[in-house]
Design a protein around this motif. Structure first.
Motif, PDB file in Angstrom:
ATOM      1  N   ARG A 154       0.822  -1.211   0.000  1.00  0.00           N
ATOM      2  CA  ARG A 154       0.000   0.000   0.000  1.00  0.00           C
ATOM      3  C   ARG A 154       0.858   1.263   0.000  1.00  0.00           C
ATOM      4  NH1 ARG A 154      -5.679  -0.591   1.412  1.00  0.00           N
ATOM      5  NH2 ARG A 154      -6.081  -2.738   0.797  1.00  0.00           N
ATOM      6  N   MET A 155       1.957   1.249   0.756  1.00  0.00           N
ATOM      7  CA  MET A 155       2.851   2.410   0.790  1.00  0.00           C
ATOM      8  C   MET A 155       3.468   2.643  -0.583  1.00  0.00           C
ATOM      9  SD  MET A 155       2.937   4.266   3.449  1.00  0.00           S
ATOM     10  CE  MET A 155       4.457   5.171   3.213  1.00  0.00           C
ATOM     11  N   LYS A 156       3.869   1.571  -1.251  1.00  0.00           N
ATOM     12  CA  LYS A 156       4.455   1.709  -2.583  1.00  0.00           C
ATOM     13  C   LYS A 156       3.442   2.338  -3.539  1.00  0.00           C
ATOM     14  CE  LYS A 156       6.787  -0.868  -6.196  1.00  0.00           C
ATOM     15  NZ  LYS A 156       7.293  -2.163  -6.629  1.00  0.00           N
ATOM     16  N   GLU A 157       2.197   1.874  -3.467  1.00  0.00           N
ATOM     17  CA  GLU A 157       1.147   2.458  -4.307  1.00  0.00           C
ATOM     18  C   GLU A 157       0.958   3.934  -3.983  1.00  0.00           C
ATOM     19  OE1 GLU A 157      -2.407   0.182  -3.733  1.00  0.00           O
ATOM     20  OE2 GLU A 157      -1.631  -1.560  -4.821  1.00  0.00           O
ATOM     21  N   TYR A 158       0.905   4.241  -2.703  1.00  0.00           N
ATOM     22  CA  TYR A 158       0.686   5.612  -2.262  1.00  0.00           C
ATOM     23  C   TYR A 158       1.822   6.525  -2.721  1.00  0.00           C
ATOM     24  CZ  TYR A 158       0.159   9.625   0.843  1.00  0.00           C
ATOM     25  OH  TYR A 158       0.038  10.892   1.331  1.00  0.00           O
ATOM     26  N   MET A 159       3.063   6.043  -2.568  1.00  0.00           N
ATOM     27  CA  MET A 159       4.226   6.868  -2.902  1.00  0.00           C
ATOM     28  C   MET A 159       4.372   7.080  -4.408  1.00  0.00           C
ATOM     29  SD  MET A 159       5.246   7.778  -0.013  1.00  0.00           S
ATOM     30  CE  MET A 159       6.830   8.538  -0.276  1.00  0.00           C
ATOM     31  N   THR A 160       3.713   6.264  -5.213  1.00  0.00           N
ATOM     32  CA  THR A 160       3.795   6.431  -6.666  1.00  0.00           C
ATOM     33  C   THR A 160       2.604   7.188  -7.233  1.00  0.00           C
ATOM     34  OG1 THR A 160       2.820   4.251  -7.048  1.00  0.00           O
ATOM     35  CG2 THR A 160       5.229   4.380  -6.969  1.00  0.00           C
ATOM     36  N   LEU A 161       1.687   7.607  -6.380  1.00  0.00           N
ATOM     37  CA  LEU A 161       0.566   8.423  -6.846  1.00  0.00           C
ATOM     38  C   LEU A 161       1.090   9.802  -7.274  1.00  0.00           C
ATOM     39  CD1 LEU A 161      -2.197   7.816  -4.138  1.00  0.00           C
ATOM     40  CD2 LEU A 161      -2.226   7.038  -6.504  1.00  0.00           C
ATOM     41  N   PRO A 162       0.485  10.383  -8.295  1.00  0.00           N
ATOM     42  CA  PRO A 162       0.881  11.755  -8.640  1.00  0.00           C
ATOM     43  C   PRO A 162       0.526  12.681  -7.490  1.00  0.00           C
ATOM     44  CG  PRO A 162      -0.708  10.842 -10.232  1.00  0.00           C
ATOM     45  CD  PRO A 162      -0.546   9.841  -9.144  1.00  0.00           C
ATOM     46  N   TRP A 163       1.359  13.657  -7.225  1.00  0.00           N
ATOM     47  CA  TRP A 163       1.088  14.598  -6.135  1.00  0.00           C
ATOM     48  C   TRP A 163      -0.233  15.304  -6.387  1.00  0.00           C
ATOM     49  CZ3 TRP A 163       3.417  14.288  -1.714  1.00  0.00           C
ATOM     50  CH2 TRP A 163       4.668  13.685  -1.657  1.00  0.00           C
ATOM     51  N   GLY A 164      -1.001  15.404  -5.359  1.00  0.00           N
ATOM     52  CA  GLY A 164      -2.308  16.033  -5.451  1.00  0.00           C
ATOM     53  C   GLY A 164      -3.403  15.037  -5.737  1.00  0.00           C
ATOM     54  N   GLY A 165      -3.063  13.719  -5.748  1.00  0.00           N
ATOM     55  CA  GLY A 165      -4.055  12.674  -5.925  1.00  0.00           C
ATOM     56  C   GLY A 165      -4.304  12.421  -7.333  1.00  0.00           C
TER      57      GLY A 165
END
Length: 165
Positions: A154-165
């Motif tokens: 989940r952290m890996k997914e979160y950290m690869t999200l574009p900034w601002g969602g």
């Protein structure tokens, strides 16, 4: 107070706290799949509590731990088999748990429990109680692994999200 009474009572309290934590978090998740997972884990922690209570009661009566078949009858891979049967890994991956903080807290709690049992095992001079704590440490290590892997994913997914969602 008997030699191992206090450490077993403390372990029992840890298991009750773990069960309460998972029950509480079950009420905070949106997905029914995730809710079922946390409720199942609450039950597993209560199984650990009851297991410890049974052996504490015998210890208080006899002042010794006895291998009476109860250790042999308990499958050391009980959580892993239960997880496989209930497809716990898939349930976590498919769930809609938005808050990775819950997963992090869960894996840290399980790691603490594993480490507590490891330490208790190393300090025990009774071979039966040493075995008891080694078994419990293994169970908690299985719980920790499941939560840590999912937290990392989940952290890996979160950290690869574009900034601002």
């Amino acid at each position: 107070m008997k030699k191992y009474e206090q450490v077993i009572r403390y372990a029992m309290q840890m298991e009750l706290d773990g069960s309460s934590f998972f029950k509480e978090k079950a009420g905070q998740v949106l997905s029914e799949t995730a809710k079922e997972l946390f409720l199942t884990l609450a039950d597993v922690e209560m199984d650990h509590y009851n297991f410890l209570k049974k052996h504490l009661d015998k210890y208080m009566e006899n002042d010794t731990f006895e291998i009476d078949g109860s250790f042999a009858d308990i499958d050391k891979d009980i959580f892993e088999k239960r997880a496989e049967k209930e497809h716990v890994d898939a349930a976590l991956k498919e769930s809609d748990v938005p808050d990775i903080t819950i997963l992090r807290m869960a894996y840290l709690i399980e790691r603490d429990y594993k480490e507590f049992y490891e330490k208790a095992s190393k300090e025990a001079d009774d071979p039966v109680i040493k075995e008891l704590f080694e078994m419990l440490s293994g169970w908690e290590a299985g719980h920790e692994s499941i939560f840590k892997e999912e937290y990392d994913r989940r952290m890996k997914e979160y950290m690869t999200l574009p900034w601002g969602g």
